[in-house]
Scaffold this motif. Structure first.
Motif, PDB file in Angstrom:
ATOM      1  N   ASP A 161      -7.462 -14.793   3.931  1.00  0.00           N
ATOM      2  CA  ASP A 161      -7.147 -13.438   3.479  1.00  0.00           C
ATOM      3  C   ASP A 161      -8.364 -12.697   2.943  1.00  0.00           C
ATOM      4  OD1 ASP A 161      -4.500 -13.849   4.162  1.00  0.00           O
ATOM      5  OD2 ASP A 161      -3.947 -14.573   2.176  1.00  0.00           O
ATOM      6  N   LYS A 162      -9.559 -13.100   3.328  1.00  0.00           N
ATOM      7  CA  LYS A 162     -10.762 -12.448   2.822  1.00  0.00           C
ATOM      8  C   LYS A 162     -10.795 -10.965   3.168  1.00  0.00           C
ATOM      9  CE  LYS A 162     -13.783 -16.442   2.826  1.00  0.00           C
ATOM     10  NZ  LYS A 162     -14.962 -17.066   3.424  1.00  0.00           N
ATOM     11  N   GLU A 163     -10.396 -10.633   4.381  1.00  0.00           N
ATOM     12  CA  GLU A 163     -10.454  -9.227   4.789  1.00  0.00           C
ATOM     13  C   GLU A 163      -9.509  -8.365   3.961  1.00  0.00           C
ATOM     14  OE1 GLU A 163      -8.797  -8.492   8.781  1.00  0.00           O
ATOM     15  OE2 GLU A 163      -8.204 -10.589   8.707  1.00  0.00           O
ATOM     16  N   TRP A 164      -8.342  -8.905   3.601  1.00  0.00           N
ATOM     17  CA  TRP A 164      -7.390  -8.134   2.803  1.00  0.00           C
ATOM     18  C   TRP A 164      -7.855  -8.026   1.358  1.00  0.00           C
ATOM     19  CZ3 TRP A 164      -5.577  -5.815   6.525  1.00  0.00           C
ATOM     20  CH2 TRP A 164      -5.168  -6.453   7.682  1.00  0.00           C
ATOM     21  N   GLU A 165      -8.493  -9.073   0.855  1.00  0.00           N
ATOM     22  CA  GLU A 165      -9.068  -9.019  -0.494  1.00  0.00           C
ATOM     23  C   GLU A 165     -10.170  -7.970  -0.558  1.00  0.00           C
ATOM     24  OE1 GLU A 165     -10.333 -12.928  -1.603  1.00  0.00           O
ATOM     25  OE2 GLU A 165      -8.323 -13.770  -1.357  1.00  0.00           O
ATOM     26  N   GLU A 166     -10.999  -7.908   0.477  1.00  0.00           N
ATOM     27  CA  GLU A 166     -12.069  -6.912   0.517  1.00  0.00           C
ATOM     28  C   GLU A 166     -11.509  -5.493   0.570  1.00  0.00           C
ATOM     29  OE1 GLU A 166     -14.683  -7.817   3.748  1.00  0.00           O
ATOM     30  OE2 GLU A 166     -15.201  -9.781   2.916  1.00  0.00           O
ATOM     31  N   VAL A 167     -10.454  -5.291   1.350  1.00  0.00           N
ATOM     32  CA  VAL A 167      -9.835  -3.967   1.453  1.00  0.00           C
ATOM     33  C   VAL A 167      -9.309  -3.524   0.093  1.00  0.00           C
ATOM     34  CG1 VAL A 167      -7.810  -2.758   2.386  1.00  0.00           C
ATOM     35  CG2 VAL A 167      -9.265  -4.091   3.893  1.00  0.00           C
ATOM     36  N   LEU A 168      -8.615  -4.424  -0.601  1.00  0.00           N
ATOM     37  CA  LEU A 168      -8.056  -4.073  -1.906  1.00  0.00           C
ATOM     38  C   LEU A 168      -9.151  -3.862  -2.949  1.00  0.00           C
ATOM     39  CD1 LEU A 168      -4.945  -6.410  -1.865  1.00  0.00           C
ATOM     40  CD2 LEU A 168      -4.950  -3.916  -1.743  1.00  0.00           C
ATOM     41  N   ASN A 176     -12.108   3.523  -5.689  1.00  0.00           N
ATOM     42  CA  ASN A 176     -11.960   4.971  -5.513  1.00  0.00           C
ATOM     43  C   ASN A 176     -10.534   5.441  -5.229  1.00  0.00           C
ATOM     44  OD1 ASN A 176     -11.740   3.982  -2.974  1.00  0.00           O
ATOM     45  ND2 ASN A 176     -13.444   5.098  -2.100  1.00  0.00           N
ATOM     46  N   ALA A 177      -9.541   4.614  -5.468  1.00  0.00           N
ATOM     47  CA  ALA A 177      -8.161   5.014  -5.209  1.00  0.00           C
ATOM     48  C   ALA A 177      -7.373   5.021  -6.523  1.00  0.00           C
ATOM     49  CB  ALA A 177      -7.497   4.067  -4.223  1.00  0.00           C
ATOM     50  N   THR A 178      -6.303   5.776  -6.521  1.00  0.00           N
ATOM     51  CA  THR A 178      -5.443   5.821  -7.700  1.00  0.00           C
ATOM     52  C   THR A 178      -4.494   4.619  -7.690  1.00  0.00           C
ATOM     53  OG1 THR A 178      -3.743   7.111  -6.581  1.00  0.00           O
ATOM     54  CG2 THR A 178      -5.500   8.344  -7.690  1.00  0.00           C
ATOM     55  N   SER A 179      -3.857   4.374  -8.809  1.00  0.00           N
ATOM     56  CA  SER A 179      -2.934   3.238  -8.904  1.00  0.00           C
ATOM     57  C   SER A 179      -1.811   3.304  -7.870  1.00  0.00           C
ATOM     58  CB  SER A 179      -2.351   3.146 -10.312  1.00  0.00           C
ATOM     59  OG  SER A 179      -3.363   2.851 -11.232  1.00  0.00           O
ATOM     60  N   PRO A 180      -1.158   4.465  -7.698  1.00  0.00           N
ATOM     61  CA  PRO A 180      -0.112   4.523  -6.662  1.00  0.00           C
ATOM     62  C   PRO A 180      -0.644   4.280  -5.251  1.00  0.00           C
ATOM     63  CG  PRO A 180       0.130   6.369  -8.176  1.00  0.00           C
ATOM     64  CD  PRO A 180      -1.168   5.686  -8.498  1.00  0.00           C
ATOM     65  N   GLN A 181      -1.856   4.733  -4.960  1.00  0.00           N
ATOM     66  CA  GLN A 181      -2.446   4.502  -3.641  1.00  0.00           C
ATOM     67  C   GLN A 181      -2.725   3.020  -3.420  1.00  0.00           C
ATOM     68  OE1 GLN A 181      -5.801   7.136  -4.059  1.00  0.00           O
ATOM     69  NE2 GLN A 181      -4.862   8.703  -2.744  1.00  0.00           N
ATOM     70  N   ILE A 182      -3.222   2.345  -4.441  1.00  0.00           N
ATOM     71  CA  ILE A 182      -3.479   0.907  -4.328  1.00  0.00           C
ATOM     72  C   ILE A 182      -2.173   0.153  -4.151  1.00  0.00           C
ATOM     73  CG2 ILE A 182      -4.376  -1.127  -5.530  1.00  0.00           C
ATOM     74  CD1 ILE A 182      -6.409   0.769  -6.869  1.00  0.00           C
ATOM     75  N   ARG A 183      -1.162   0.551  -4.887  1.00  0.00           N
ATOM     76  CA  ARG A 183       0.155  -0.084  -4.769  1.00  0.00           C
ATOM     77  C   ARG A 183       0.706   0.091  -3.360  1.00  0.00           C
ATOM     78  NH1 ARG A 183       2.934   2.877  -8.265  1.00  0.00           N
ATOM     79  NH2 ARG A 183       1.723   1.990  -9.953  1.00  0.00           N
ATOM     80  N   ASN A 184       0.616   1.292  -2.819  1.00  0.00           N
ATOM     81  CA  ASN A 184       1.105   1.546  -1.456  1.00  0.00           C
ATOM     82  C   ASN A 184       0.289   0.768  -0.418  1.00  0.00           C
ATOM     83  OD1 ASN A 184       3.157   3.242  -2.253  1.00  0.00           O
ATOM     84  ND2 ASN A 184       1.888   5.087  -2.110  1.00  0.00           N
TER      85      ASN A 184
END
Length: 65
Positions: free
Chosen positions: A30-37, A43-51
């Protein structure tokens, strides 16, 4: 051939088959997904990260959510 021979990669003996396969690049991680998050956290807001997290869990092949 023995089982130990199968766990030997580039003269390195791995203790488990899972580590051997990861070293050979045969298992997904899951390295690629960890990097994306992690990039989204800068630079993203909490709701954007949650989505984004929900989208990754639902629509992507995550091994360990």
């Amino acid at each position: 051939m023995s089982f130990d021979y199968l766990k030997n990669v580039s003269s390195v003996m791995h203790p488990t088959f899972q580590l051997t396969y990861k070293n050979l690049g045969l298992l997904e991680d899951d390295k690629e997904w960890e990097e994306v998050l992690c990039k989204a956290m800068t630079n993203a807001t909490s709701p954007q990260i949650r989505n984004l997290f929900i989208s990754v869990i639902f629509f992507c092949d995550v091994a360990d959510p």
